[in-house]
Design a protein around this motif. Structure first.
Motif, PDB file in Angstrom:
ATOM      1  N   TRP A 118      33.541   1.167  20.078  1.00 28.01           N
ATOM      2  CA  TRP A 118      33.734   1.497  18.651  1.00 28.01           C
ATOM      3  C   TRP A 118      32.396   1.547  17.915  1.00 28.01           C
ATOM      4  CZ3 TRP A 118      36.694  -2.423  21.040  1.00 28.01           C
ATOM      5  CH2 TRP A 118      38.000  -2.054  21.338  1.00 28.01           C
ATOM      6  N   ALA A 119      31.309   1.685  18.646  1.00 28.28           N
ATOM      7  CA  ALA A 119      29.972   1.593  18.027  1.00 28.28           C
ATOM      8  C   ALA A 119      29.797   2.622  16.902  1.00 28.28           C
ATOM      9  CB  ALA A 119      28.895   1.757  19.086  1.00 28.28           C
ATOM     10  N   LYS A 120      30.198   3.867  17.153  1.00 30.91           N
ATOM     11  CA  LYS A 120      29.992   4.904  16.108  1.00 30.91           C
ATOM     12  C   LYS A 120      30.803   4.562  14.872  1.00 30.91           C
ATOM     13  CE  LYS A 120      28.816   8.871  18.921  1.00 30.91           C
ATOM     14  NZ  LYS A 120      29.603   9.445  19.981  1.00 30.91           N
ATOM     15  N   ARG A 121      32.052   4.171  15.109  1.00 26.17           N
ATOM     16  CA  ARG A 121      32.934   3.798  13.993  1.00 26.17           C
ATOM     17  C   ARG A 121      32.328   2.618  13.231  1.00 26.17           C
ATOM     18  NH1 ARG A 121      38.291   4.250  12.962  1.00 26.17           N
ATOM     19  NH2 ARG A 121      38.527   5.442  14.870  1.00 26.17           N
ATOM     20  N   CYS A 122      31.913   1.613  13.988  1.00 25.11           N
ATOM     21  CA  CYS A 122      31.398   0.379  13.390  1.00 25.11           C
ATOM     22  C   CYS A 122      30.186   0.647  12.508  1.00 25.11           C
ATOM     23  CB  CYS A 122      31.044  -0.613  14.495  1.00 25.11           C
ATOM     24  SG  CYS A 122      30.182  -2.068  13.894  1.00 25.11           S
ATOM     25  N   TRP A 123      29.228   1.396  13.055  1.00 28.03           N
ATOM     26  CA  TRP A 123      27.969   1.573  12.324  1.00 28.03           C
ATOM     27  C   TRP A 123      28.089   2.629  11.231  1.00 28.03           C
ATOM     28  CZ3 TRP A 123      24.242  -1.935  12.394  1.00 28.03           C
ATOM     29  CH2 TRP A 123      24.293  -2.881  13.428  1.00 28.03           C
ATOM     30  N   SER A 124      29.252   3.269  11.125  1.00 30.29           N
ATOM     31  CA  SER A 124      29.470   4.188  10.005  1.00 30.29           C
ATOM     32  C   SER A 124      30.185   3.482   8.853  1.00 30.29           C
ATOM     33  CB  SER A 124      30.310   5.390  10.455  1.00 30.29           C
ATOM     34  OG  SER A 124      31.631   4.967  10.728  1.00 30.29           O
ATOM     35  N   LEU A 125      30.576   2.220   9.101  1.00 33.32           N
ATOM     36  CA  LEU A 125      31.296   1.440   8.089  1.00 33.32           C
ATOM     37  C   LEU A 125      30.345   0.443   7.436  1.00 33.32           C
ATOM     38  CD1 LEU A 125      34.528   0.776  10.185  1.00 33.32           C
ATOM     39  CD2 LEU A 125      34.366   2.182   8.121  1.00 33.32           C
ATOM     40  N   THR A 180      22.506  -6.864  13.992  1.00 40.75           N
ATOM     41  CA  THR A 180      21.869  -6.215  12.849  1.00 40.75           C
ATOM     42  C   THR A 180      21.376  -4.821  13.211  1.00 40.75           C
ATOM     43  OG1 THR A 180      19.828  -7.334  13.469  1.00 40.75           O
ATOM     44  CG2 THR A 180      21.144  -8.370  11.733  1.00 40.75           C
ATOM     45  N   SER A 181      21.508  -4.460  14.487  1.00 43.40           N
ATOM     46  CA  SER A 181      21.030  -3.146  14.922  1.00 43.40           C
ATOM     47  C   SER A 181      21.935  -2.624  16.041  1.00 43.40           C
ATOM     48  CB  SER A 181      19.596  -3.278  15.441  1.00 43.40           C
ATOM     49  OG  SER A 181      19.336  -2.300  16.423  1.00 43.40           O
ATOM     50  N   PRO A 182      22.198  -1.305  16.035  1.00 43.88           N
ATOM     51  CA  PRO A 182      23.049  -0.750  17.105  1.00 43.88           C
ATOM     52  C   PRO A 182      22.415  -0.857  18.483  1.00 43.88           C
ATOM     53  CG  PRO A 182      22.343   0.976  15.558  1.00 43.88           C
ATOM     54  CD  PRO A 182      21.813  -0.314  15.033  1.00 43.88           C
ATOM     55  N   ASP A 183      21.141  -1.287  18.526  1.00 40.29           N
ATOM     56  CA  ASP A 183      20.474  -1.470  19.827  1.00 40.29           C
ATOM     57  C   ASP A 183      20.907  -2.749  20.525  1.00 40.29           C
ATOM     58  OD1 ASP A 183      19.086   0.801  19.425  1.00 40.29           O
ATOM     59  OD2 ASP A 183      17.329  -0.191  18.562  1.00 40.29           O
ATOM     60  N   PHE A 184      21.602  -3.623  19.787  1.00 42.60           N
ATOM     61  CA  PHE A 184      22.072  -4.882  20.353  1.00 42.60           C
ATOM     62  C   PHE A 184      22.871  -4.581  21.630  1.00 42.60           C
ATOM     63  CE2 PHE A 184      25.481  -8.321  20.043  1.00 42.60           C
ATOM     64  CZ  PHE A 184      24.659  -9.346  20.488  1.00 42.60           C
ATOM     65  N   HIS A 185      22.683  -5.440  22.631  1.00 41.32           N
ATOM     66  CA  HIS A 185      23.302  -5.210  23.942  1.00 41.32           C
ATOM     67  C   HIS A 185      24.804  -4.891  23.829  1.00 41.32           C
ATOM     68  CE1 HIS A 185      24.109  -5.751  28.201  1.00 41.32           C
ATOM     69  NE2 HIS A 185      25.128  -6.531  27.852  1.00 41.32           N
ATOM     70  N   GLU A 186      25.553  -5.715  23.111  1.00 44.61           N
ATOM     71  CA  GLU A 186      27.010  -5.516  23.015  1.00 44.61           C
ATOM     72  C   GLU A 186      27.341  -4.173  22.361  1.00 44.61           C
ATOM     73  OE1 GLU A 186      29.492  -7.232  24.164  1.00 44.61           O
ATOM     74  OE2 GLU A 186      28.388  -8.978  24.888  1.00 44.61           O
ATOM     75  N   CYS A 187      26.515  -3.787  21.377  1.00 41.28           N
ATOM     76  CA  CYS A 187      26.796  -2.545  20.642  1.00 41.28           C
ATOM     77  C   CYS A 187      26.575  -1.325  21.538  1.00 41.28           C
ATOM     78  CB  CYS A 187      25.911  -2.451  19.404  1.00 41.28           C
ATOM     79  SG  CYS A 187      26.111  -3.839  18.280  1.00 41.28           S
ATOM     80  N   ARG A 188      25.598  -1.435  22.434  1.00 40.14           N
ATOM     81  CA  ARG A 188      25.302  -0.273  23.293  1.00 40.14           C
ATOM     82  C   ARG A 188      26.470   0.033  24.222  1.00 40.14           C
ATOM     83  NH1 ARG A 188      21.204  -0.815  26.668  1.00 40.14           N
ATOM     84  NH2 ARG A 188      20.569  -2.947  26.207  1.00 40.14           N
TER      85      ARG A 188
END
Ligand code: SF4
Length: 255
Positions: free
Chosen positions: A246-253, A234-242
């Protein structure tokens, strides 16, 4: 006077040459056109989609020379482990026909869209309680911290992505090597810092294999339909997201 032996300069230049060559070789390697069995236990189904669809990674998220060297050392250590096990009397086969140029043992299902390549098949060896042949052999190399956690807690708890890989491989390899799905797999973990070895028998977890197989089918269907599966976080701070390329792509969608 020119100093040709400046150690700092030599290291920088040789390291840079090695890393540049590794990056060039990596860039020339065609991306996987299939969902890898070793990836099905990844924490995030959306990341698996990006991987399968070969979505461009975020700027600066490509593997650099250091990461590629880590991969190279891991592969080389797996070859060392093969030699150790064979030396100990295990009949370990890593390639069809056991030829160095033979194809790796593996499987392809769903029209070749889900594939896996196993580290090896053990066909015989010393008598060890619980170890029956033929069985799957899976080898991973780890830093000391990850190795200690794996040795203490077991692969299923410490490294669920590896446990998922083993279950999927046992399920899909059983047709080609009957018995592999019935016998506990032998998991080897090498401590890259200390050369300590952890060995563990991993019984077949049919429920886990089914869950991972369902996950793969869900991912492929979503890709075919052009749907985006939910994020694992639910947040880009999540361990896997860091650490997600593709984090930037993912959180822009959309979520
Ligand atoms: S950024 Fe996080 S939620 Fe998005 S794909 Fe990567 S791991 Fe999944």
């Amino acid at each position: 006077m020119l100093d040709f032996n400046s150690r700092g300069q030599t290291a920088l230049q040789v390291n840079a040459a090695i890393d540049a060559a590794l990056v060039v070789r990596q860039a020339a390697t065609p991306p996987r056109s299939y969902l890898g069995g070793s990836r099905l236990g990844h924490a995030c189904e959306r990341a698996l989609q990006f991987e399968f669809l070969q979505a461009p990674k975020d700027e600066g998220a490509e593997f650099d020379g250091r990461i590629l060297r880590i991969f190279g050392i891991g592969h080389a250590l797996e070859d060392v482990a093969v030699a150790w096990l064979r030396g100990a009397g295990f009949a370990l086969y890593t390639r069809k026909g056991d030829r160095p140029d033979g194809e790796q043992f593996g499987f392809a299902v769903a029209g070749g869209r889900i594939r896996g390549h196993v580290d090896g098949i053990l066909a015989g060896g010393p008598e060890i309680p619980g170890l029956a042949f033929p069985t799957l052999w899976e080898c991973k190399t780890m830093n000391a911290k990850a190795w200690r956690e794996t040795a203490n807690k077991g692969v299923a708890v410490a490294k669920p992505i590896y446990a998922a890989q083993i279950a999927v491989y046992q399920a899909y390899m059983d047709a080609a090597v009957p018995g592999v799905g019935d016998h506990p797999a032998l998991f080897t973990a090498i401590n890259k810092d200390t050369a300590e070895l952890h060995h563990e028998l991993v019984p077949f977890d049919a429920e886990l294999a089914q869950r991972m197989s369902d996950r793969a089918v869900r991912g492929l269907r979503a890709c075919d339909a052009g749907d985006l599966l939910p994020r694992a976080a639910t947040s880009p701070d999540f361990h896997e997201c860091r650490f997600c390329p593709w984090a930037k792509r993912c959180w822009s969608l959309p979520a």
